[in-house]
Motif scaffolding. Structure first.
Motif, PDB file in Angstrom:
ATOM      1  N   ILE A   1       6.461 -11.059  -4.140  1.00  0.00           N
ATOM      2  CA  ILE A   1       5.199 -10.292  -3.834  1.00  0.00           C
ATOM      3  C   ILE A   1       4.952  -9.162  -5.017  1.00  0.00           C
ATOM      4  O   ILE A   1       3.846  -9.201  -5.422  1.00  0.00           O
ATOM      5  CB  ILE A   1       5.370  -9.691  -2.462  1.00  0.00           C
ATOM      6  N   LEU A   2       6.113  -8.473  -5.309  1.00  0.00           N
ATOM      7  CA  LEU A   2       5.916  -7.576  -6.409  1.00  0.00           C
ATOM      8  C   LEU A   2       5.345  -8.075  -7.622  1.00  0.00           C
ATOM      9  O   LEU A   2       4.644  -7.533  -8.376  1.00  0.00           O
ATOM     10  CB  LEU A   2       7.025  -6.978  -6.521  1.00  0.00           C
ATOM     11  N   ARG A   3       5.877  -9.171  -8.014  1.00  0.00           N
ATOM     12  CA  ARG A   3       5.655  -9.945  -9.282  1.00  0.00           C
ATOM     13  C   ARG A   3       4.273 -10.389  -9.127  1.00  0.00           C
ATOM     14  O   ARG A   3       3.267 -10.132 -10.259  1.00  0.00           O
ATOM     15  CB  ARG A   3       6.676 -11.044  -9.649  1.00  0.00           C
TER      16      ARG A   3
ATOM     17  N   HIS B   1      11.337   5.426  -8.372  1.00  0.00           N
ATOM     18  CA  HIS B   1      12.104   4.134  -8.727  1.00  0.00           C
ATOM     19  C   HIS B   1      12.306   3.450  -7.412  1.00  0.00           C
ATOM     20  O   HIS B   1      12.047   3.994  -6.480  1.00  0.00           O
ATOM     21  CB  HIS B   1      13.686   4.651  -9.398  1.00  0.00           C
ATOM     22  N   LEU B   2      12.323   2.119  -7.595  1.00  0.00           N
ATOM     23  CA  LEU B   2      12.236   1.222  -6.542  1.00  0.00           C
ATOM     24  C   LEU B   2      13.576   0.256  -6.965  1.00  0.00           C
ATOM     25  O   LEU B   2      14.074  -0.044  -7.732  1.00  0.00           O
ATOM     26  CB  LEU B   2      10.998   0.111  -6.568  1.00  0.00           C
TER      27      LEU B   2
ATOM     28  N   LEU C   1       6.455  -0.606 -11.399  1.00  0.00           N
ATOM     29  CA  LEU C   1       7.522  -0.097 -10.588  1.00  0.00           C
ATOM     30  C   LEU C   1       8.487  -1.164 -10.842  1.00  0.00           C
ATOM     31  O   LEU C   1       8.959  -1.796  -9.810  1.00  0.00           O
ATOM     32  CB  LEU C   1       6.693   0.176  -9.367  1.00  0.00           C
ATOM     33  N   PRO C   2       9.031  -1.308 -11.848  1.00  0.00           N
ATOM     34  CA  PRO C   2      10.250  -2.296 -12.074  1.00  0.00           C
ATOM     35  C   PRO C   2      11.274  -1.935 -10.994  1.00  0.00           C
ATOM     36  O   PRO C   2      11.912  -0.981 -10.985  1.00  0.00           O
ATOM     37  CB  PRO C   2      10.583  -2.083 -13.434  1.00  0.00           C
TER      38      PRO C   2
ATOM     39  N   ARG D   1       0.836  -1.151   0.078  1.00  0.00           N
ATOM     40  CA  ARG D   1      -0.110  -0.047   0.105  1.00  0.00           C
ATOM     41  C   ARG D   1       0.755   1.021  -0.063  1.00  0.00           C
ATOM     42  O   ARG D   1       0.641   2.286  -0.681  1.00  0.00           O
ATOM     43  CB  ARG D   1      -0.767   0.137   1.240  1.00  0.00           C
ATOM     44  N   LEU D   2       2.190   1.424   0.684  1.00  0.00           N
ATOM     45  CA  LEU D   2       2.947   2.349   0.609  1.00  0.00           C
ATOM     46  C   LEU D   2       3.382   2.483  -0.606  1.00  0.00           C
ATOM     47  O   LEU D   2       3.598   3.727  -1.090  1.00  0.00           O
ATOM     48  CB  LEU D   2       4.128   2.259   1.743  1.00  0.00           C
ATOM     49  N   LEU D   3       3.912   1.656  -1.421  1.00  0.00           N
ATOM     50  CA  LEU D   3       4.336   1.750  -2.849  1.00  0.00           C
ATOM     51  C   LEU D   3       3.311   2.237  -3.684  1.00  0.00           C
ATOM     52  O   LEU D   3       3.577   3.018  -4.545  1.00  0.00           O
ATOM     53  CB  LEU D   3       4.939   0.362  -3.011  1.00  0.00           C
TER      54      LEU D   3
END
Length: 128
Positions: free
Chosen positions: A96-98, A85-86, A106-107, A68-70
């Motif tokens: 989790i990101l994938r 950028h991350l 947000l690669p 949620r923060l991202l």
């Protein structure tokens, strides 16, 4: 009455690098951490055309509160014509990101140098 800026929570370190504000998330990024990080994230992403990097490498744990923060940071930065950028290398966080497809929006870069290199070769993010 308190004077000066509020102290940073233990979950967050902030510094500048090559014109970007780098927010390092530390420790366990859960609902408690998210509540403490949100005001600082909002301040960083509330300026016109913010140039932000979120570095998750020091994070030991990352749950849906961190996601949620991202998403919040991305939405706020895009609305103000900035760049976000991350940096992430933790295998479980990358998974989790994938799975949430946030990695497509947000690669994640493997290092701060890589993330800042992307910034130099691209303009502001587009709203999809």
């Amino acid at each position: 009455m308190q004077h000066g800026p509020a102290p940073l929570p233990r979950y967050l370190r902030i510094h500048r690098d090559r014109g970007h504000l780098v927010l390092e998330f530390h420790g366990e990024i859960d609902v408690v951490a998210a509540l403490e990080i949100t005001p600082f994230l909002d301040s960083a992403t509330g300026r016109p055309a913010p140039r932000i990097v979120i570095d998750l490498r020091p994070a030991e744990f990352f749950d849906c509160s961190g996601l949620r923060l991202l998403f919040r940071a991305r939405r706020r930065v895009l609305a103000r014509g900035g760049t976000l950028h991350l940096v992430c290398t933790h295998p479980l966080t990358l998974r989790i990101l994938r799975l949430t497809r946030l990695a497509e929006l947000l690669p994640p870069a493997a290092s701060l140098d890589e993330a800042l290199g992307r910034s130099e070769s691209s303009g502001p993010l587009e709203i999809n």
